[in-house]
Design an enzyme around this catalytic site. Structure first.
Site, short mmCIF file in Angstrom:
data_model
loop_
_atom_site.label_atom_id
_atom_site.label_comp_id
_atom_site.label_asym_id
_atom_site.label_seq_id
_atom_site.Cartn_x
_atom_site.Cartn_y
_atom_site.Cartn_z
N ASN A 1 -2.25 5.48 5.57
CA ASN A 1 -2.52 4.05 5.42
C ASN A 1 -1.33 3.29 5.99
O ASN A 1 -0.26 3.29 5.41
CB ASN A 1 -2.70 3.73 3.91
CG ASN A 1 -2.78 2.24 3.65
OD1 ASN A 1 -3.03 1.45 4.55
ND2 ASN A 1 -2.58 1.86 2.39
N TRP A 2 -1.56 2.68 7.13
CA TRP A 2 -0.45 2.00 7.81
C TRP A 2 -0.12 0.63 7.22
O TRP A 2 0.82 -0.02 7.64
CB TRP A 2 -0.78 1.82 9.31
CG TRP A 2 -0.65 3.07 10.12
CD1 TRP A 2 -0.24 4.30 9.69
CD2 TRP A 2 -0.90 3.20 11.53
NE1 TRP A 2 -0.22 5.19 10.73
CE2 TRP A 2 -0.62 4.54 11.87
CE3 TRP A 2 -1.33 2.32 12.52
CZ2 TRP A 2 -0.77 5.02 13.18
CZ3 TRP A 2 -1.47 2.80 13.81
CH2 TRP A 2 -1.19 4.13 14.13
N LYS A 3 -0.94 0.14 6.32
CA LYS A 3 -0.74 -1.19 5.73
C LYS A 3 -0.59 -2.23 6.86
O LYS A 3 -1.24 -2.10 7.89
CB LYS A 3 0.45 -1.19 4.78
CG LYS A 3 0.38 -0.01 3.80
CD LYS A 3 1.32 -0.10 2.67
CE LYS A 3 1.26 1.17 1.85
NZ LYS A 3 1.83 1.03 0.54
N HIS B 1 -7.43 -0.58 -2.96
CA HIS B 1 -6.02 -0.17 -2.98
C HIS B 1 -5.28 -1.04 -3.99
O HIS B 1 -5.60 -2.22 -4.16
CB HIS B 1 -5.42 -0.34 -1.58
CG HIS B 1 -4.07 0.26 -1.45
ND1 HIS B 1 -2.94 -0.38 -1.89
CD2 HIS B 1 -3.65 1.44 -0.95
CE1 HIS B 1 -1.87 0.39 -1.66
NE2 HIS B 1 -2.29 1.51 -1.09
N GLU C 1 -2.57 -2.55 -3.87
CA GLU C 1 -2.02 -3.80 -3.32
C GLU C 1 -3.11 -4.86 -3.23
O GLU C 1 -2.85 -6.04 -3.41
CB GLU C 1 -1.37 -3.51 -1.94
CG GLU C 1 -0.06 -2.77 -2.12
CD GLU C 1 0.35 -1.90 -0.94
OE1 GLU C 1 -0.22 -2.03 0.14
OE2 GLU C 1 1.27 -1.07 -1.14
N GLU D 1 -4.05 6.91 -7.21
CA GLU D 1 -2.77 6.37 -6.77
C GLU D 1 -2.10 5.64 -7.93
O GLU D 1 -2.35 4.43 -8.14
CB GLU D 1 -2.98 5.40 -5.61
CG GLU D 1 -3.56 6.04 -4.37
CD GLU D 1 -3.07 5.35 -3.11
OE1 GLU D 1 -2.53 6.03 -2.25
OE2 GLU D 1 -3.22 4.12 -3.01
N GLY E 1 5.09 3.45 -2.81
CA GLY E 1 6.18 2.78 -2.12
C GLY E 1 7.49 2.76 -2.88
O GLY E 1 8.41 2.03 -2.53
N SER F 1 4.08 7.89 -2.65
CA SER F 1 5.34 8.47 -2.17
C SER F 1 5.20 9.94 -1.73
O SER F 1 6.08 10.76 -2.01
CB SER F 1 6.44 8.32 -3.21
OG SER F 1 6.67 6.94 -3.46
N GLY G 1 1.25 6.42 2.57
CA GLY G 1 1.61 5.11 3.11
C GLY G 1 2.79 5.23 4.06
O GLY G 1 2.63 5.62 5.22
N GLY G 2 3.98 4.95 3.57
CA GLY G 2 5.18 4.87 4.40
C GLY G 2 5.38 6.05 5.35
O GLY G 2 5.70 5.86 6.53
C1 PEP Z 1 -0.38 3.92 -0.19
O1 PEP Z 1 -0.16 2.88 0.39
O2 PEP Z 1 -1.55 4.23 -0.45
C2 PEP Z 1 0.73 4.78 -0.57
C3 PEP Z 1 0.48 5.82 -1.29
O3 PEP Z 1 2.00 4.39 -0.14
P1 PEP Z 1 3.34 5.29 -0.16
O4 PEP Z 1 2.98 6.66 0.38
O5 PEP Z 1 4.29 4.57 0.72
O6 PEP Z 1 3.80 5.37 -1.58
#
Ligand code: PEP
Length: 250
Positions: A9-11, A95, A97, A167, A173, A213, A234-235
């Site tokens: 997930n590039w956000k 999600h 966010e 999640e 994050g 993470s 994500g990241g």
């Molecule tokens: C996400 O955005 O779904 C996520 C899990 O982010 P991260 O891996 O950065 O915690």
């Protein structure tokens, strides 16, 4: 045996040039990775570019969000048919966010899931508790509420066509990954919810991804848990080498 899924997930990151550069570097690194489905969710503007770059590869493209309406006067929204036309096969829905920053509710999640399925997209429905829920011993109660109001409201046939991503909000994050055991316990709970709402068959076929993470150095421990059917990243999905190391966790 459920087939694993590794989704990135590039956000709100990556321009078109950065998207092309990512695919040039990433595609060869996963060209022989046949053990899992590989998905990338770029921002809306980069979907067509990503889909073009992924053509003929083993990488599928996902939206990060979708409108609950197929069309209409909804400024700023993007519909499921538009995502399909742009080259998406999947869409992330609910999600944390979106839930926290844009006030999406379980009802929104249920509506978006239906419209996505109707357009032939595979929804990746996210749910997870906040730190204060976990501290108060309410993690399962929150998961049950989100499950019941979202995926649990589908018909059995619809339910069999979605993926779920567990999640925990406190792990997204933050660099604080859930331990493999905490994640597996939550996944088992969600699978039990699926079994009670639908059937044992639906529960055992359901693929549940873990997100929060996930990095190259913790993916193996997480995937050692049979309950975890993959990861939503994500990241660490922004860098081609790091995301390829996660995809190639074996
Ligand atoms: C996400 O955005 O779904 C996520 C899990 O982010 P991260 O891996 O950065 O915690």
């Amino acid at each position: 045996m459920r087939r694993r899924v590794i989704a990135g997930n590039w956000k709100m990151y990556k321009t078109l040039a950065e998207t092309r550069a990512f695919f040039s570097a990433f595609t060869p690194l996963v060209a022989n990775s046949r053990h899992c489905d590989i998905i990338i969710a770029p921002p809306f503007t980069a979907i067509s570019t990503a889909a073009e770059a992924a053509k003929g590869t083993n990488i599928a493209i996902s939206g990060q969000n979708v409108s609950w309406s197929k069309e209409g006067a909804f400024t700023g929204e993007v519909s499921a048919p538009m995502l399909t036309e742009a080259g998406c096969r999947y869409v992330i829905i609910g999600h944390s966010e979106r839930r926290q920053l844009f006030r999406e509710t379980d009802d929104n999640v249920a509506k978006k899931t239906l419209v996505a399925l109707d357009s032939g997209l595979t929804p990746i429905v996210c749910l997870g508790e906040m730190q204060e829920d976990r501290d108060a011993g309410l993690a399962e109660e929150v998961l049950l509420r989100q499950f019941t109001g979202g995926p649990g409201a589908l018909t059995p046939d619809e339910f069999s066509r979605i993926l779920i991503a567990y999640e925990p909000v406190w792990a997204i994050g933050t660099g604080r990954t859930a331990t493999p055991e905490i994640a597996a316990t939550a996944h088992r709970f969600l699978r039990r919810c699926a079994g009670e709402q639908f059937s044992v068959h639906h529960a055992s076929a359901l693929r549940i991804l873990y997100g929060g993470s996930v990095k190259p150095d913790n993916i193996q421990g997480l995937m050692a848990q049979e309950e975890l059917d993959g990861a939503l990243v994500g990241g660490a999905s922004l860098d081609p080498k790091s995301f390829a190391a996660i995809v190639n966790f074996k």
